[in-house]
Structure formats: C-alpha cells, structure tokens
Design a protein around this motif. Sequence first.
Motif, PDB file in Angstrom:
ATOM      1  N   MET A   1       0.851  -1.174   0.000  1.00  0.00           N
ATOM      2  CA  MET A   1       0.000   0.000   0.000  1.00  0.00           C
ATOM      3  C   MET A   1       0.898   1.239   0.000  1.00  0.00           C
ATOM      4  SD  MET A   1      -3.140   1.212   2.532  1.00  0.00           S
ATOM      5  CE  MET A   1      -2.740  -0.052   3.666  1.00  0.00           C
ATOM      6  N   ILE A   2       0.423   2.292  -0.683  1.00  0.00           N
ATOM      7  CA  ILE A   2       1.167   3.535  -0.795  1.00  0.00           C
ATOM      8  C   ILE A   2       0.334   4.664  -0.201  1.00  0.00           C
ATOM      9  CG2 ILE A   2       2.207   5.195  -2.397  1.00  0.00           C
ATOM     10  CD1 ILE A   2       2.427   2.782  -4.379  1.00  0.00           C
ATOM     11  N   CYS A   3       0.980   5.507   0.587  1.00  0.00           N
ATOM     12  CA  CYS A   3       0.362   6.704   1.139  1.00  0.00           C
ATOM     13  C   CYS A   3       0.845   7.891   0.306  1.00  0.00           C
ATOM     14  CB  CYS A   3       0.756   6.881   2.597  1.00  0.00           C
ATOM     15  SG  CYS A   3       0.079   8.370   3.359  1.00  0.00           S
ATOM     16  N   ARG A   4      -0.092   8.674  -0.205  1.00  0.00           N
ATOM     17  CA  ARG A   4       0.206   9.854  -1.018  1.00  0.00           C
ATOM     18  C   ARG A   4      -0.223  11.082  -0.223  1.00  0.00           C
ATOM     19  NH1 ARG A   4       0.450  11.231  -6.722  1.00  0.00           N
ATOM     20  NH2 ARG A   4      -0.676  13.179  -7.163  1.00  0.00           N
ATOM     21  N   ILE A   5       0.683  12.047  -0.067  1.00  0.00           N
ATOM     22  CA  ILE A   5       0.405  13.234   0.739  1.00  0.00           C
ATOM     23  C   ILE A   5       0.619  14.489  -0.096  1.00  0.00           C
ATOM     24  CG2 ILE A   5       1.026  14.541   2.801  1.00  0.00           C
ATOM     25  CD1 ILE A   5       2.019  11.882   4.012  1.00  0.00           C
ATOM     26  N   TRP A   6      -0.420  15.316  -0.140  1.00  0.00           N
ATOM     27  CA  TRP A   6      -0.366  16.606  -0.816  1.00  0.00           C
ATOM     28  C   TRP A   6      -0.542  17.714   0.208  1.00  0.00           C
ATOM     29  CZ3 TRP A   6      -4.220  20.278  -0.694  1.00  0.00           C
ATOM     30  CH2 TRP A   6      -4.025  21.394  -1.504  1.00  0.00           C
ATOM     31  N   HIS A   7       0.124  18.857  -0.008  1.00  0.00           N
ATOM     32  CA  HIS A   7       0.050  20.006   0.893  1.00  0.00           C
ATOM     33  C   HIS A   7      -0.351  21.247   0.110  1.00  0.00           C
ATOM     34  CE1 HIS A   7       2.060  23.547   2.839  1.00  0.00           C
ATOM     35  NE2 HIS A   7       1.335  23.088   3.841  1.00  0.00           N
ATOM     36  N   GLY A   8      -1.259  22.034   0.675  1.00  0.00           N
ATOM     37  CA  GLY A   8      -1.648  23.305   0.092  1.00  0.00           C
ATOM     38  C   GLY A   8      -1.901  24.335   1.169  1.00  0.00           C
ATOM     39  N   ILE A   9      -1.784  25.609   0.784  1.00  0.00           N
ATOM     40  CA  ILE A   9      -1.967  26.718   1.724  1.00  0.00           C
ATOM     41  C   ILE A   9      -2.973  27.696   1.143  1.00  0.00           C
ATOM     42  CG2 ILE A   9      -0.851  28.624   2.945  1.00  0.00           C
ATOM     43  CD1 ILE A   9       1.802  27.133   2.627  1.00  0.00           C
ATOM     44  N   THR A  10      -3.941  28.084   1.974  1.00  0.00           N
ATOM     45  CA  THR A  10      -4.928  29.088   1.581  1.00  0.00           C
ATOM     46  C   THR A  10      -4.825  30.283   2.531  1.00  0.00           C
ATOM     47  OG1 THR A  10      -6.682  28.305   3.058  1.00  0.00           O
ATOM     48  CG2 THR A  10      -6.546  27.291   0.867  1.00  0.00           C
ATOM     49  N   PRO A  11      -5.356  31.433   2.115  1.00  0.00           N
ATOM     50  CA  PRO A  11      -5.542  32.500   3.097  1.00  0.00           C
ATOM     51  C   PRO A  11      -6.535  32.008   4.151  1.00  0.00           C
ATOM     52  CG  PRO A  11      -5.915  33.309   0.851  1.00  0.00           C
ATOM     53  CD  PRO A  11      -5.814  31.820   0.783  1.00  0.00           C
ATOM     54  N   ARG A  12      -6.339  32.393   5.357  1.00  0.00           N
ATOM     55  CA  ARG A  12      -7.233  31.954   6.442  1.00  0.00           C
ATOM     56  C   ARG A  12      -8.687  32.308   6.130  1.00  0.00           C
ATOM     57  NH1 ARG A  12      -6.603  31.585  12.262  1.00  0.00           N
ATOM     58  NH2 ARG A  12      -8.425  30.402  12.899  1.00  0.00           N
ATOM     59  N   SER A  13      -8.895  33.436   5.463  1.00  0.00           N
ATOM     60  CA  SER A  13     -10.255  33.884   5.146  1.00  0.00           C
ATOM     61  C   SER A  13     -10.956  32.981   4.135  1.00  0.00           C
ATOM     62  CB  SER A  13     -10.213  35.319   4.608  1.00  0.00           C
ATOM     63  OG  SER A  13      -9.469  35.367   3.400  1.00  0.00           O
ATOM     64  N   ARG A  14     -10.214  32.161   3.396  1.00  0.00           N
ATOM     65  CA  ARG A  14     -10.795  31.262   2.381  1.00  0.00           C
ATOM     66  C   ARG A  14     -10.804  29.804   2.841  1.00  0.00           C
ATOM     67  NH1 ARG A  14     -13.817  32.429  -0.999  1.00  0.00           N
ATOM     68  NH2 ARG A  14     -12.985  31.246  -2.707  1.00  0.00           N
TER      69      ARG A  14
END
Length: 104
Positions: A1-14
Amino acid sequence: MICRIWHGITPRSRADAYASFLEQHAVADYRSVPGNRSVAVLRRDEAEVTHFLTVTHWDAEESIRAFAGDDLLKARYYPEDGDYLLEFEPRVRHFVVTAFASRG
C-alpha cells in the motif's frame, strides 16, 4: 500500500470555503478511483494562512496512475484550486505503508 500526501496553503479567510470544496468534490474524486483505500483531509489554521493536507492510501502505483497520470509524484490540481490556494506545489510525497489499522 502507498500513502500519497499533498500540501496546500490558503488564506485563512478562504479556508472554510476550501475545506467545503475538498469535502464535496476532491474526496469524491479520490474515492471514485479503483484502488483508493482511504482519504483524509487535514487542516491546520495559523495566523493568516491555513494548511491543508490530503492523505490518501492506494493499493498500488497503477491506482495512483489512474488518478494522477504517469508522473506519479506530480501534484494534481482542480480548476477551482486557483480560487483558494496561495501557491501550487508541484510535487506530492509518497510513502510505502508498513503498518495500517482501521476499525471500519
């Protein structure tokens, strides 16, 4: 099994709107791909920004390829992501799962 991890950043207001988008659209998209075992969306609020991680588990690289394409480590984005994200990280991270437990 493979674990795939993505990261993203939004403005706190969104962040609330993006969390809703991920829950309604991205989770269903992940789950529609044969070989996807699980999806978790994680959120961490900071002063001005919010971090999101999507953590998915897959049976094999072939399953990930059906979702992401031939470049397995290339991040996959939705057109709507441009309304929320501050940047577009080009790569995701993969880990081989050596232990996994679930009650469900």
